[in-house]
Design a protein around this motif. Sequence first.
Motif, PDB file in Angstrom:
ATOM      1  N   ARG A  50       0.842  -1.200   0.000  1.00 14.95           N
ATOM      2  CA  ARG A  50       0.000   0.000   0.000  1.00 14.95           C
ATOM      3  C   ARG A  50       0.869   1.240   0.000  1.00 14.95           C
ATOM      4  N   GLY A  51       0.202   2.385  -0.114  1.00 13.51           N
ATOM      5  CA  GLY A  51       0.934   3.636  -0.100  1.00 13.51           C
ATOM      6  C   GLY A  51      -0.001   4.825  -0.027  1.00 13.51           C
ATOM      7  N   ARG A  52       0.588   6.009  -0.159  1.00 10.29           N
ATOM      8  CA  ARG A  52      -0.164   7.260  -0.031  1.00 10.29           C
ATOM      9  C   ARG A  52       0.488   8.315  -0.912  1.00 10.29           C
ATOM     10  N   VAL A  53      -0.346   9.213  -1.427  1.00 10.87           N
ATOM     11  CA  VAL A  53       0.134  10.389  -2.160  1.00 10.87           C
ATOM     12  C   VAL A  53      -0.315  11.624  -1.403  1.00 10.87           C
ATOM     13  N   THR A  54       0.628  12.528  -1.149  1.00  5.61           N
ATOM     14  CA  THR A  54       0.335  13.821  -0.530  1.00  5.61           C
ATOM     15  C   THR A  54       0.904  14.910  -1.435  1.00  5.61           C
ATOM     16  N   ALA A  55       0.525  16.137  -1.137  1.00  2.05           N
ATOM     17  CA  ALA A  55       1.067  17.284  -1.872  1.00  2.05           C
ATOM     18  C   ALA A  55       1.519  18.340  -0.877  1.00  2.05           C
ATOM     19  N   ASN A  56       2.572  19.037  -1.209  1.00  8.06           N
ATOM     20  CA  ASN A  56       3.009  20.163  -0.403  1.00  8.06           C
ATOM     21  C   ASN A  56       2.050  21.316  -0.666  1.00  8.06           C
ATOM     22  N   ALA A  57       1.430  21.842   0.381  1.00  8.91           N
ATOM     23  CA  ALA A  57       0.409  22.879   0.230  1.00  8.91           C
ATOM     24  C   ALA A  57       0.970  24.160  -0.379  1.00  8.91           C
ATOM     25  N   LYS A  58       2.227  24.448  -0.121  1.00  8.31           N
ATOM     26  CA  LYS A  58       2.827  25.690  -0.626  1.00  8.31           C
ATOM     27  C   LYS A  58       3.341  25.547  -2.059  1.00  8.31           C
ATOM     28  N   THR A  59       4.052  24.454  -2.308  1.00  9.52           N
ATOM     29  CA  THR A  59       4.692  24.289  -3.616  1.00  9.52           C
ATOM     30  C   THR A  59       3.860  23.463  -4.594  1.00  9.52           C
TER      31      THR A  59
END
Length: 137
Positions: free
Chosen positions: A68-77
């Motif tokens: 399994r895994g996860r994708v996140t994003a940097n809110a600023k960049t």
Amino acid sequence: MTTSDQLEPMVGIFWLVSDRLILDVSSLSEAESYGDCLTHRNSHIDYWTEQQRHGTVPLDVEYEEHPRGRVTANAKTKEFQLLADRCILKDPATVERIMKAMHLPVNTFVDTDPHYICPGCNKSESQRKQDEADWDF
């Protein structure tokens, strides 16, 4: 493809069950803030339990038993990070399927994470450490 034709990238969680990719995602506009990150609202355990109730995943298998895994994003960049089990990352075609399904940019950072180690990889790591210890005199 023009910019207006591009689909909005997503954050979320995923599993690889045999060859089946299971995703639970949010668009960036629906993502939740978590520190400097934009992330998906559901946890692996909550979504897996929900899917067990619906009969879409086996009742006798725990959420952490499949890669399994996860994708996140940097809110600023707005840079994306895909963290996953080695069983997923060792297959470029599977990583490409995830990135395509979630509309991720090609510059997405891809890496392993200690949160996402399936029993097969965990056993392999334990065996590797034992083998190394056997050679220590």
